[in-house]
Design an enzyme around this catalytic site. Sequence first.
Site: not given
Ligand code: BTN
Length: 252
Positions: A59, A118, A249
Amino acid sequence: MTWPLETVWEQSVARLPGLTAELLPEIDSTNSELMRRARGGRLDPVVLVAEQQTAGRGRLGRTWHSDPGASLTFSVGRVLEPQSWWGLSLAVGAAIAEALHPSVRLKWPNDLWVGDAKLGGILIETAGAGPDTQARYAIVGVGLNVRARPADGLSTPPAFLQQLHPGMDAGAALLAIMPPLVAALQRFEAEGFAPFRDAFGRRDALAGRPVRLSDGTAGIAQGVDGQGALLVHTAAGPVAVTSSEVSVRPAD
Ligand code: BTN
């Protein structure tokens, strides 16, 4: 590692007719790949798993790091036509957390935590599904740390699934997650976020804690409302945070 893709497909195709399950050894990002396909008119339901992502995205424009064999990275794409898109990442998070372990917690709006570390994240993007429809192609990307990974300069090292399930590999995690995830998408389309609110609340990592938002707001987190907005009690009164551009946070 052998991936149980056929079983994944068998367990989900009844809810998602026309589903295909695909494994790629390497791709920039499973979300980006499904977005390219959707823009090219391919709107069929798919679960796309990558052994390695070279440009994984999180994100707010962040990078998502993952290592082959140590992570689960996949995206589910399907057309959805919910009344409102609010709360989809929370509903997906609740379904995944329930599928994984009682001690997986949810940090609004899209993180999976163990303790305050996380474990994984969810990135939802959508593409138009045609000029004559309100429906959109939803791309639900999930990244999960399966084995321990380097802290990469983070103050809290990431959590990983094998802390909770020592023998579980990425394929087993996918097998556990997919049926409830597919069911959650279907339920969200019909009923919105409301039926997921309690499940989210039981795992809410922020509830009752002081929080600070990236827009400067500070207060005590008080759960989420029926649309999935984060409720924060600030000095100026209650605030419902809906912006997907904001990060939050714990401040304790
Ligand atoms: C976050 O923590 O902000 C979201 C992370 C999401 C990662 C997943 S991995 C599969 C899919 N492909 C990506 O490029 N991102 C999501």
